[in-house]
Design an enzyme around this catalytic site. Structure first.
Site, PDB file in Angstrom:
ATOM      1  N   ASP A   9      23.601  29.677   1.657  1.00 31.80           N
ATOM      2  CA  ASP A   9      22.479  28.886   2.164  1.00 31.80           C
ATOM      3  C   ASP A   9      23.034  27.805   3.083  1.00 31.80           C
ATOM      4  O   ASP A   9      24.228  27.519   3.082  1.00 31.80           O
ATOM      5  CB  ASP A   9      21.724  28.232   1.007  1.00 31.80           C
ATOM      6  CG  ASP A   9      20.563  27.366   1.480  1.00 31.80           C
ATOM      7  OD1 ASP A   9      19.770  27.854   2.306  1.00 31.80           O
ATOM      8  OD2 ASP A   9      20.439  26.208   1.051  1.00 31.80           O
ATOM      9  N   GLU A 151      17.763  17.787   0.526  1.00 32.97           N
ATOM     10  CA  GLU A 151      19.208  17.655   0.773  1.00 32.97           C
ATOM     11  C   GLU A 151      19.704  16.241   0.440  1.00 32.97           C
ATOM     12  O   GLU A 151      20.857  16.050   0.092  1.00 32.97           O
ATOM     13  CB  GLU A 151      19.559  18.019   2.227  1.00 32.97           C
ATOM     14  CG  GLU A 151      19.525  19.517   2.545  1.00 32.97           C
ATOM     15  CD  GLU A 151      20.661  20.337   1.906  1.00 32.97           C
ATOM     16  OE1 GLU A 151      21.729  19.791   1.605  1.00 32.97           O
ATOM     17  OE2 GLU A 151      20.442  21.555   1.668  1.00 32.97           O
ATOM     18  N   HIS A 185      14.530  25.603  -0.080  1.00 28.00           N
ATOM     19  CA  HIS A 185      14.529  24.217  -0.548  1.00 28.00           C
ATOM     20  C   HIS A 185      13.206  23.830  -1.215  1.00 28.00           C
ATOM     21  O   HIS A 185      13.160  22.881  -1.981  1.00 28.00           O
ATOM     22  CB  HIS A 185      14.752  23.253   0.630  1.00 28.00           C
ATOM     23  CG  HIS A 185      16.156  23.249   1.159  1.00 28.00           C
ATOM     24  ND1 HIS A 185      16.657  24.265   1.935  1.00 28.00           N
ATOM     25  CD2 HIS A 185      17.168  22.354   1.001  1.00 28.00           C
ATOM     26  CE1 HIS A 185      17.919  23.993   2.260  1.00 28.00           C
ATOM     27  NE2 HIS A 185      18.254  22.846   1.702  1.00 28.00           N
TER      28      HIS A 185
END
Lengths: 269, 269
Positions: A9, A151, A185
């Protein structure tokens, strides 16, 4: 030792796929690569995403995997065909599993799709859905801000609610019964998304569905793990390992054995 | 013309699979065979079930199918491996898809399975579940009386409720969160089963899950229908076509084009 399943990823998003593979296939060993140094992929030109994905796959092939999972929708949209052409190892992307699950679940035939700019601009979901069922109505929207929240490890913070509501308010007007989380995500934000859209909209997680299809393909290829030993997984990232490790442990939980975790930063980039 | 998907069952149970294939893969053409003359298969010795299944597959192979779906759990348990050895055409049974879906959905890891005597006695579900996830708790029970209700077309009558309650009362005591309907006839009774077990037990329909896996495999084999024309399906049964046709039309509905339906009784039996 069993051949591993390689999962890659742009960063931590693919951990949602890794978690589901661990849950649905507890005997399978995983090699994971998160390209945290170069995340997010969403805003990058598809040419660049293709290059990065090929670099990571080359790196992972040295572990002799039995399957490669491109656990990133942006990379799947940009590079799936090229990666398939690069190796004899079967390659699974995250778009098709979500497409099939959405078709199975949507009774109204009206489906929403959210993803990164790259994924939405590619129109991959829309084309894949209509390729199978041309009568479907598909509504797509890019939500790049979700990736940043995840993130940065902020997916459980109070910052999520207003971001989610601002991004998804148009879907409240549409008569959809199914929303594809077209970015790995986004399952990190599933609770906030579901709280806003309500129970009548079912969320399709690329992560869960991809793990299910990995299971299907390993079975039909006669490649399910043959030992009953609990596997030892390995995780790699190209950027700062501290934040990655924090998110990985938070998300994967203590109930799953991911020790010893080997951290290593490959030298491309 | 597109190569069809061949679907076979002991009788009308496989229509639940056909319906889901029509919904999830609306461009695919179906050839269906229901062995209504010799239904039910559940109480028969597995040797006999194997023979009948091979006869039907031989019959269906003349239509040059691109995939064969054994839409009968009893036949899958008894004959899947032999049918796979019989032909190069990919063969999909109904046990594995339900297994994978149950593993995906069960968060408690406690899963119930109901099926015919033949299916439950074979322990196929239990073995397949534990092959993938050895920690699972599996509770199995044969419910042969359900098949009779469905084959007689009584699945919407008031007779269902007491039969379902008598058969499933033990599951009320168990802490399962997932129940596999391990017989393709059982989705006809899904409403009655769900009403009795309550919303906390999710029902897994072999039918829905098998159609999803047919879709997965056709995609990965590059064999999805390539035309946008609506397909013309064909239905065959070995017994009385009147009752079969009544149930088929009731179940498949008018919204799906299944005309012209060609009825024909092959001469084995």
């Amino acid at each position: 030792m069993e051949h591993p399943i390689a999962i890659l990823d742009s960063g931590v998003g693919g951990l949602t796929v890794a978690k589901e593979v661990m849950r649905q296939l507890p005997l399978e060993r995983i090699i994971y690569f998160g390209d945290t140094l170069r995340a997010p992929y969403g805003p990058r030109p598809s040419e660049e995403v293709r290059l990065f994905t090929k670099q990571i796959v080359s790196y992972l092939l040295q572990y002799d995997p039995k399957m490669i999972v491109i656990a990133c929708n942006t990379a799947t949209a940009a590079a799936l065909d090229e990666i398939k052409a690069m190796t004899d190892v079967p390659v699974v992307g995250v778009i098709q599993p979500g497409v099939r699950a959405a078709i199975k679940r949507s009774m109204k035939g009206a489906i929403g799709v959210i993803g990164t700019e790259g994924t939405i601009k590619s129109r991959s979901y829309e084309q894949a859905l209509k390729r199978i069922a041309p009568h479907l109505q598909v509504y797509s929207k890019a939500c790049p801000e979700f990736v940043t929240l995840v993130e940065q490890g902020l997916y459980r913070s109070s910052k999520c609610k207003p971001v989610v509501e601002r991004a998804l308010h148009e879907f409240k007007q549409l008569d959809i019964d199914t929303l594809i989380l077209g970015c790995t995500h986004y399952p990190f934000l599933a609770d906030a998304i579901s709280a806003f859209l309500g129970p009548e909209v079912e969320l399709i997680s690329s992560a869960e569905e991809t793990a299910r299809e990995v299971s299907t393909l390993l079975y039909h290829r006669g490649q399910l793990a043959s030992t009953l030993e609990m596997p030892v997984h390995q995780f790699f990232c190209s950027g700062d390992p501290v934040l990655f490790q924090k998110i990985a442990r938070e998300w994967l939980g203590d109930e799953i054995q991911v020790n010893p975790v080997v951290w290593q930063i490959p030298r491309f980039a």
